[in-house]
Design an enzyme around this catalytic site. Structure first.
Site, short mmCIF file in Angstrom:
data_model
loop_
_atom_site.label_atom_id
_atom_site.label_comp_id
_atom_site.label_asym_id
_atom_site.label_seq_id
_atom_site.Cartn_x
_atom_site.Cartn_y
_atom_site.Cartn_z
N LEU A 243 -1.99 -13.62 -3.07
CA LEU A 243 -1.97 -13.63 -1.62
C LEU A 243 -0.69 -12.97 -1.11
O LEU A 243 0.29 -12.82 -1.86
CB LEU A 243 -2.07 -15.06 -1.10
CG LEU A 243 -3.36 -15.81 -1.46
CD1 LEU A 243 -3.20 -17.30 -1.19
CD2 LEU A 243 -4.55 -15.25 -0.69
N THR A 244 -0.66 -12.64 0.17
CA THR A 244 0.41 -11.82 0.73
C THR A 244 1.76 -12.51 0.72
O THR A 244 2.74 -11.96 0.20
CB THR A 244 0.05 -11.39 2.15
OG1 THR A 244 -1.09 -10.53 2.10
CG2 THR A 244 1.20 -10.65 2.82
N PHE A 245 1.86 -13.68 1.30
CA PHE A 245 3.17 -14.31 1.42
C PHE A 245 3.76 -14.71 0.07
O PHE A 245 4.94 -14.44 -0.20
CB PHE A 245 3.09 -15.51 2.39
CG PHE A 245 3.46 -15.16 3.79
CD1 PHE A 245 4.54 -15.76 4.43
CD2 PHE A 245 2.75 -14.20 4.50
CE1 PHE A 245 4.89 -15.42 5.73
CE2 PHE A 245 3.08 -13.85 5.79
CZ PHE A 245 4.16 -14.47 6.42
#
Length: 767
Positions: A243-245
């Site tokens: 995921l991005t974060f």
């Protein structure tokens, strides 16, 4: 006859005393010594001839000792030879003259025997040398054949099918940091572009959601050229969850998510009794969540200025550990790609402390050039979610981002900085296509009334009200039994954090990680009934989002990219690295700037050690990612949508190379209000979705769509429910714009001649 003292001889000197006495001739000790000297001289002469002019034996006491030993040895050999003749019935000499000749003959034979032994030793040594050389040559041939057979292939991918997960390199297989290696590490230097001095400078750019195989779609002329000029692996592995974060913080800390604490885009902290949600800065941009030191903090602590453009985590209130980057651009989902280029080039155009004199530094201290520039580009990720990674629309987005890099590289070249600054381009994860045919309803797997908190998405972390080991095991067993049903076969996995979570995920040693996890396979999604009503057997409804990530970080569809070029990477153009995980990036960036990294999970250090050069003619690895429905795909022949990098279409102002401090090129974003949507300027096109439960049956299609959007989880890495309503109006503007683009394309397709012919026929039709 009695002997006198002159008759005494050495006990070894003569074995024929009786014969000498019979002849009546007595030899004095002087005669014996003379005989020995003559024998020794003859032996030495023979040795010289055999050795090809060898130097005479050394003189002195040691030399005499050796000569005496050789004399005695020669006499013992002569004695043995005479005994052999007698045993064989050979002639015996009875006179001194005959004895002398016999001695000379035996001396000659001794020399020949000695020469034979030396010759034999030389021949034996020669055989050994030839044998060793033969073995070495054969070993070299075997090694060369092995290298040719493995050229262009990484050990981590050997024997693995393209659509199967690939194990990442183990720590033991990667270069280890030690004291000896520290002596050979890369040492950055201050360089000049001809007009200005540049301290070690690195630009780190993240292309969110840029899957590794996007490089093989003939859409990225700039990035493909960059790969051929720089050094890169075939792919870089993200961290779990993909995921991005979590991954953006891993890139700048070198830590697994379980170590740095950002374990998802949304999660619950049982100690803080708070929920982290990435789209809400009031719940995510607080120092209490960020427990690790990112690269900009490491740099600022060491007096290195940094500029961070919208990187996740850079906007923490008051900074991480109380340290902020020198320049911070707050997130703005509407930021145009051209403006990102201006921002980066504007920072490079600022003066350096190296150019200042005396008190000038203090006057412009806040306007000095940063040595580290980190920039975040969300476009590919946001459009991958909205339209899918295989849609025609994402192709245009990929081309636009590649065009942005072309503008940036041109600006860097105009400033004569191509060989002065380091450029590292990465992505955080890939993207998989979703489908209505690959959906699982959460309520079919677990009684959600037992669950207090649900973390993450598309993978789900479950925190039951009763988290006792016995209750957890009961819920786990029930879900595991359902996962074995035919309709869920190969659809998802279930794990207990403290029991069977795969060790390679590095996703268990943090209490922010929920105790029970449902992890769908790539391309599958778990949804709630209240979020999206659907009927599996009809297949009528499109599922949104069209693309997702967050799956197994080793799956080919989740692969990211890493490409680097610059003075910190003095490798052959197109050098290939073995694939590695993104925990290595932090160390690499630190080394490029001459910074000592803090403790982390990475092991790679500069200089990197390529395994060879990319074989650009080898068959490409394209992971399977079927697009089940093509409703979102635009016609594949729409050339207008592709980014064209030329003077006519670029909105960048003319650049002046090598001109420092160009504030007119810098468009500050300090005053831009926070926008937590990455795709607020993009449509969501949910017109085919079935209205969610609770939606008014008399609502207009637009209202129904808006209601459906509100009730589904956020997946675009930054969009909030409050901002969804505005997307519909922007969507209509976008549709009308694309219709105009298709009209232009159609006119170009038919050609000017057909248009003229149509105009010529118009009067006849009107009549």
């Amino acid at each position: 006859m009695a002997r006198t003292k002159y008759d005494r001889v050495d006990s070894d000197s003569d074995s024929n005393d009786s014969e000498t006495e019979d002849e009546g001739v007595l030899r004095t000790s002087g005669d014996v010594r003379q005989h020995d000297q003559e024998t020794l001289a003859t032996e030495e002469e023979a040795e010289k001839m055999l050795a090809g002019g060898e130097k005479a034996a050394p003189s002195g006491h040691n030399g005499r000792s050796r000569r005496q030993k050789r004399s005695r040895s020669g006499r013992r050999t002569e004695k043995r030879a005479l005994m052999y003749q007698m045993e064989e019935g050979g002639p015996r000499s009875s006179s001194a003259e005959s004895s002398g000749r016999s001695s000379e003959g035996n001396d000659s034979r001794v020399g020949e025997a000695h020469a034979g032994r030396k010759s034999k030793r030389w021949r034996s040594g020669g055989f050994v040398v030839v044998y060793v050389l033969t073995v070495l040559a054969f070993g070299g041939l075997l090694y060369g054949a092995w290298r040719l057979s493995t050229h262009g292939r990484s050990e981590t991918t050997e024997g693995v099918q393209p659509d199967e997960p690939v194990a990442p390199p183990m720590a033991s297989e990667l270069p280890q940091a030690d004291d000896k290696a520290a002596d050979s590490r890369y040492t950055p230097q201050t360089l000049s572009n001809g007009t200005h001095k540049f301290a070690p400078t690195t630009i780190l750019i993240s292309l969110d959601g840029f899957r590794a195989d996007f490089l093989h779609r003939n859409l990225t002329k700039t990035l493909t050229s960059f790969v051929r000029q720089g050094v890169s692996p075939k792919y870089m592995l993200p961290s779990f969850p993909s995921l991005t974060f979590p991954n953006h913080f891993t890139l700048v800390t070198g830590l697994h998510p379980e170590s740095h604490g950002i374990v998802g885009n949304s999660f619950f902290d049982p100690v803080l009794q708070k929920e982290f949600h990435y789209t809400d800065p009031t719940r995510s941009m607080q120092p209490e969540w960020w427990d690790a030191e990112p690269i900009w903090v490491t740099a600022e602590k060491n007096g290195v200025k940094t500029g961070v453009h919208m990187w996740p985590g850079s906007e923490v209130t008051g900074g991480i550990e109380g340290v902020e980057a020198s320049y911070v651009d707050k997130y703005n989902g509407d930021e145009k790609l051209d403006n990102k280029v201006r921002r980066i080039l504007g920072w490079l155009d600022l003066p350096s402390a190296l150019d200042m004199r005396g008190g000038e530094v203090a006057d412009v201290e806040r306007e000095l050039r940063p040595q580290l520039i980190a920039a975040y580009v969300p476009d590919v990720d946001s459009d991958g979610h909205a339209y899918g990674p295989n849609s025609t629309y994402i192709k245009s987005t990929i081309a636009e981002v590649d065009g942005m890099l072309a503008s940036l590289f041109d600006g860097i070249s105009d400033r004569n900085l191509t060989d002065i600054v380091n450029i590292i381009i990465v992505s955080d994860h890939g993207m998989a296509t979703t489908s209505v045919n690959r959906l699982i309803q959460l309520e079919d797997l677990v009684d959600i009334s037992l669950i207090e908190h649900i973390d993450g998405w598309p993978l789900y972390g479950l925190r039951p009200w009763d988290s006792s080991p016995e209750k957890l095991q009961t819920i786990y067993n029930d879900i595991l039994e359902r996962s074995r049903l035919p309709k869920y076969k190969h659809a998802f996995e279930v794990y207990l954090r403290d029991t069977d979570m795969p060790e390679r995920y590095h996703f268990s040693k943090n209490n922010r990680i929920a105790p029970l996890w449902l992890v769908p396979k790539a391309g599958w999604a778990i949804v709630k009934k209240e979020e999206f009503e659907f009927t599996l057997d009809t297949g009528d409804h499109a599922y949104h989002p069209r693309g997702l990530h967050g799956y197994d970080n080793q799956h080919p569809l989740m692969r990211a990219i890493f490409v680097a070029r610059g003075p910190a990477f003095p490798h052959l153009p197109g050098s290939e690295l073995a694939p590695f995980q993104n925990t290595e990036v932090y160390n690499i960036v630190c080394d490029s700037l001459g910074l000592e990294p803090v403790a982390n999970n990475g092991t790679l250090r500069l200089p990197l050690k390529p395994s060879g050069v990319h074989d650009f003619d080898a068959p490409l690895e394209i992971p399977e990612d079927p697009q089940d429905d093509g409703g979102m795909a635009l016609p594949p022949e729409v050339p207008n949508l592709a980014y064209q990098h030329d003077e006519a279409q670029s909105s960048l102002p003319p650049e002046v190379p090598n001109l420092a401090n160009r504030p007119d090129l810098v468009l500050p974003t300090d005053g831009v209000p926070l926008v937590s949507s990455l795709i607020s300027h993009r449509p969501l096109l949910h017109a085919t979705a079935t209205p969610a439960v609770g939606a008014s049956q008399s609502a207009t299609p637009t209202e129904a769509v808006s209601e459906a959007v509100r009730t589904r989880p956020v997946v675009h890495d930054g969009i909030t429910d409050e901002e969804q309503d505005g997307d519909i109006n922007r969507w209509w503007s976008w549709v009308t714009g694309k219709i105009e683009a298709i009209k232009v394309w159609s006119s170009g397709l038919w050609g000017a001649s057909k248009v003229d012919a149509a105009e010529a026929e118009q009067p006849d039709k009107s009549s």
